[in-house]
Design a protein around this motif. Structure first.
Motif, PDB file in Angstrom:
ATOM      1  N   LYS A 240     -82.172   0.185  17.116  1.00 31.44           N
ATOM      2  CA  LYS A 240     -80.962   0.994  17.142  1.00 31.44           C
ATOM      3  C   LYS A 240     -80.535   1.140  18.599  1.00 31.44           C
ATOM      4  CE  LYS A 240     -82.539   3.651  13.106  1.00 31.44           C
ATOM      5  NZ  LYS A 240     -82.676   4.979  12.469  1.00 31.44           N
ATOM      6  N   SER A 241     -79.318   1.587  18.833  1.00 30.51           N
ATOM      7  CA  SER A 241     -78.876   1.726  20.226  1.00 30.51           C
ATOM      8  C   SER A 241     -78.094   3.023  20.414  1.00 30.51           C
ATOM      9  CB  SER A 241     -78.012   0.533  20.648  1.00 30.51           C
ATOM     10  OG  SER A 241     -76.838   0.447  19.865  1.00 30.51           O
ATOM     11  N   ILE A 242     -78.126   3.482  21.673  1.00 35.20           N
ATOM     12  CA  ILE A 242     -77.421   4.707  22.042  1.00 35.20           C
ATOM     13  C   ILE A 242     -77.107   4.628  23.526  1.00 35.20           C
ATOM     14  CG2 ILE A 242     -79.622   5.923  22.422  1.00 35.20           C
ATOM     15  CD1 ILE A 242     -78.200   8.503  21.532  1.00 35.20           C
ATOM     16  N   ASP A 243     -75.889   4.996  23.906  1.00 39.93           N
ATOM     17  CA  ASP A 243     -75.483   4.938  25.310  1.00 39.93           C
ATOM     18  C   ASP A 243     -76.015   6.138  26.092  1.00 39.93           C
ATOM     19  OD1 ASP A 243     -74.089   2.578  25.040  1.00 39.93           O
ATOM     20  OD2 ASP A 243     -72.170   3.580  24.592  1.00 39.93           O
ATOM     21  N   PRO A 244     -76.318   5.948  27.383  1.00 42.25           N
ATOM     22  CA  PRO A 244     -76.774   7.069  28.219  1.00 42.25           C
ATOM     23  C   PRO A 244     -75.795   8.238  28.231  1.00 42.25           C
ATOM     24  CG  PRO A 244     -77.154   4.983  29.335  1.00 42.25           C
ATOM     25  CD  PRO A 244     -76.349   4.670  28.107  1.00 42.25           C
ATOM     26  N   ASP A 245     -74.488   7.958  28.159  1.00 40.12           N
ATOM     27  CA  ASP A 245     -73.498   9.043  28.173  1.00 40.12           C
ATOM     28  C   ASP A 245     -73.649   9.941  26.946  1.00 40.12           C
ATOM     29  OD1 ASP A 245     -72.485   8.146  30.528  1.00 40.12           O
ATOM     30  OD2 ASP A 245     -70.694   7.212  29.670  1.00 40.12           O
ATOM     31  N   LEU A 246     -74.022   9.351  25.819  1.00 43.32           N
ATOM     32  CA  LEU A 246     -74.191  10.151  24.611  1.00 43.32           C
ATOM     33  C   LEU A 246     -75.475  10.984  24.698  1.00 43.32           C
ATOM     34  CD1 LEU A 246     -72.617  10.571  21.966  1.00 43.32           C
ATOM     35  CD2 LEU A 246     -74.271   9.057  20.848  1.00 43.32           C
ATOM     36  N   ILE A 247     -76.504  10.418  25.305  1.00 43.93           N
ATOM     37  CA  ILE A 247     -77.733  11.192  25.509  1.00 43.93           C
ATOM     38  C   ILE A 247     -77.455  12.356  26.461  1.00 43.93           C
ATOM     39  CG2 ILE A 247     -80.146  11.103  26.255  1.00 43.93           C
ATOM     40  CD1 ILE A 247     -80.103   8.113  25.641  1.00 43.93           C
ATOM     41  N   SER A 248     -76.624  12.119  27.451  1.00 39.95           N
ATOM     42  CA  SER A 248     -76.223  13.191  28.366  1.00 39.95           C
ATOM     43  C   SER A 248     -75.510  14.307  27.608  1.00 39.95           C
ATOM     44  CB  SER A 248     -75.303  12.634  29.456  1.00 39.95           C
ATOM     45  OG  SER A 248     -74.832  13.659  30.299  1.00 39.95           O
ATOM     46  N   LEU A 249     -74.710  13.938  26.619  1.00 39.24           N
ATOM     47  CA  LEU A 249     -74.001  14.930  25.807  1.00 39.24           C
ATOM     48  C   LEU A 249     -74.983  15.722  24.935  1.00 39.24           C
ATOM     49  CD1 LEU A 249     -71.300  16.135  25.079  1.00 39.24           C
ATOM     50  CD2 LEU A 249     -70.975  14.308  23.392  1.00 39.24           C
ATOM     51  N   ILE A 250     -76.011  15.041  24.429  1.00 39.44           N
ATOM     52  CA  ILE A 250     -77.073  15.742  23.685  1.00 39.44           C
ATOM     53  C   ILE A 250     -77.738  16.769  24.600  1.00 39.44           C
ATOM     54  CG2 ILE A 250     -79.346  15.478  22.600  1.00 39.44           C
ATOM     55  CD1 ILE A 250     -78.461  12.705  21.661  1.00 39.44           C
ATOM     56  N   TYR A 251     -78.046  16.333  25.810  1.00 37.75           N
ATOM     57  CA  TYR A 251     -78.723  17.182  26.791  1.00 37.75           C
ATOM     58  C   TYR A 251     -77.879  18.418  27.103  1.00 37.75           C
ATOM     59  CZ  TYR A 251     -81.803  18.016  30.856  1.00 37.75           C
ATOM     60  OH  TYR A 251     -82.695  18.537  31.749  1.00 37.75           O
TER      61      TYR A 251
END
Length: 381
Positions: A240-251
Motif C-alpha cells: 500500500k502507499s501513502i504520501d508524507p504530506d498525508l502522514i503529516s496531516l495525521i500527525y
C-alpha cells in the motif's frame, strides 16, 4: 512472531517490530533497570509511557532476568485500593510462573486469600483474590514488600499514574511507601504518571519523602519524521502507499498524541486496498469512523455530567486550550454563569479525568476524539 494484518497496534502489548521509535527512551529505561535505578517517567496521557514500559518488559535481557510487575493506580481512590491492586498484580503475575510462587506469596502475604466462585454461565470454577477486611493496610504493604525483597530474582515494579496517591483520603501515604521502598535491595521501581506538576513536586521538592529518590525522565511526542518513516514502511510492506504530506496531516490531526496517531493510522490502513493509496478523503472518513464508533461511549459519559459542567466542557473543547477559564472574556464568549460556578465545574471535570492541564497550566480535553466529538455536538446545538 505472528505477522499482524494491521501493523498499527492499538490494543494490548505491541510486539517489538511494530513498536515505533523510542530507541533512546528504551535504552535509557533498560539501563536504569539493569543499573538498579528507580525512575520517574512523566508524559501527558496516551503519549505511550505505559507501552514503553511494557515494551521494555518484553525485551529478553529484562524478562529473562527479572520478575516484572505493572500496577495501574489510575482508578484507585484509597490506600486500601492501592494495597489490593498491588497484591493482585503480584499474585496474578506469579500465577503464570507456577504454583510454588503463588503458594509462597500467600504464605508471606497472609492478609490476602484466594476465593473461588462458579461462573453462572459456564458453571466452571473461577478463582480470585480478596483482602481481609479486618487487616491493617500497613501490614499488607509490609508483607508484599517483604515478599519482593526475598524473591529469587530481582523485581521491577511499575506504579503507573503514581500521582494518584496524593488524592487518597489517608495522610502520609508518601511517607509510608518511602519507608519501605528506601530499604529495598532486591526490587526497584518505575513511578509513571501524567500529571507532571504533581510528580515534580513529589520527587523534586525537599519537603516530600520521595525527594531525590528517582531519576526523572520525560517522554515527549514521537518526532514527526520518525512516525513518517514508520507509517511509510508498514504501508509499503503490505503493498500500500501513502504520501508524507498525508502522514503529516495525521500527525497534526492527532496533535502528536501517540494513541490518536496509531488509531487513525490503524483505521486508514484498513481502508486502503492492496496496491491502493491513501488520500485525504479516506483520511477524513477514517477520523469520522472513529468518532462515530466512540460516540455512544462519549454520550454515556456526558449523561453523567451536570449541565454546568457540560457547558464548560464544550467551551474548553471549542477553545482547544485555555488558561484563564474564569476570566470575563471567556465567561461571556461561552455564556458561562460565573467564575465561582466555573471553579466548581472545573474541579469536577478534572476529577472525572475528562479535562487535564498541560505543562503551561492550560486546560484541555486530552482525548483528541472526545474533543472532536464535543466540538461537532456543540456546533449542532
Amino acid at each position: 512472531m505472528h505477522t499482524l494484518n494491521n501493523p498499527f497496534v492499538i490494543a494490548g502489548d505491541i510486539p517489538a517490530p511494530y513498536f515505533c521509535d523510542r530507541q533512546r527512551e528504551t535504552a535509557r529505561l533498560v539501563k536504569a533497570i539493569q543499573g538498579g535505578e528507580n525512575m520517574c517517567l512523566v508524559s501527558p496521557r496516551r503519549m505511550g509511557k505505559s507501552r514503553l514500559i511494557k515494551h521494555c518488559y518484553q525485551l529478553p535481557e529484562i524478562c529473562d532476568n527479572y520478575h516484572l510487575f505493572y500496577v495501574d493506580l489510575l482508578h484507585t481512590s484509597s490506600l486500601r485500593d492501592f494495597a489490593f491492586a498491588f497484591g493482585k498484580c503480584v499474585f496474578d503475575t506469579l500465577q503464570t510462573k507456577g504454583e510454588k510462587f503463588t503458594r509462597r506469596f500467600l504464605t508471606t502475604v497472609q492478609s490476602m486469600t484466594v476465593t473461588m466462585s462458579v461462573d453462572p454461565i459456564s458453571m466452571m470454577p473461577q478463582f480470585g483474590l480478596s483482602l481481609n477486611p479486618n487487616t491493617q493496610i500497613e501490614y499488607t504493604f509490609e508483607s508484599i514488600f517483604r515478599y519482593l525483597e526475598t524473591a529469587e530474582k530481582p523485581c521491577i515494579v511499575c506504579f503507573d499514574e503514581f500521582q494518584q496517591i496524593n488524592k487518597y483520603p489517608e495522610r502520609n501515604v508518601e511517607a509510608l511507601l518511602r519507608s519501605h521502598i528506601q530499604h529495598m535491595g532486591n526490587a526497584h521501581f518505575i513511578f509513571s504518571g501524567s500529571e507532571r506538576h504533581m510528580l515534580e513536586e513529589m520527587f523534586n521538592s525537599s519537603s516530600h519523602p520521595f525527594y531525590n529518590s528517582a531519576s526523572f525522565m520525560e517522554l515527549d511526542a514521537i518526532p514527526q519524521e520518525e512516525y513518517t518513516s514508520f507509517v511509510t514502511y508498514w504501508f509499503e510492506q503490505h503493498h500500500k502507499s501513502i504520501d508524507p504530506d498525508l502522514i503529516s496531516l495525521i500527525y497534526q490531526t492527532a496533535e502528536s498524541n501517540t494513541y490518536a496517531m496509531q488509531r487513525i493510522s490503524h483505521e486508514l490502513f484498513d481502508m486502503v486496498r492492496e496496491n491502493g493509496k491513501a488520500d485525504r478523503q479516506l483520511l477524513l472518513k477514517a477520523v469520522n469512523n472513529i468518532i462515530e464508533e466512540d460516540a455512544p461511549r462519549f454520550a454515556r459519559q456526558l449523561s453523567h455530567v451536570p449541565e454546568r459542567q457540560q457547558n464548560l466542557l464544550f467551551a474548553i473543547a471549542k477553545e482547544g486550550r485555555v488558561k484563564r477559564i474564569m476570566s470575563g472574556p471567556f465567561l461571556r464568549k461561552y455564556h458561562l454563569l460565573s467564575s465561582s460556578a466555573v471553579q466548581n465545574a472545573i474541579k469536577h471535570l478534572l476529577d472525572l479525568d475528562m479535562v487535564t492541564q498541560d505543562d503551561e497550566k492550560q486546560f484541555v480535553v486530552y482525548d483528541v476524539f472526545l474533543r472532536m466529538y464535543l466540538t461537532r455536538i456543540g456546533e449542532s446545538l
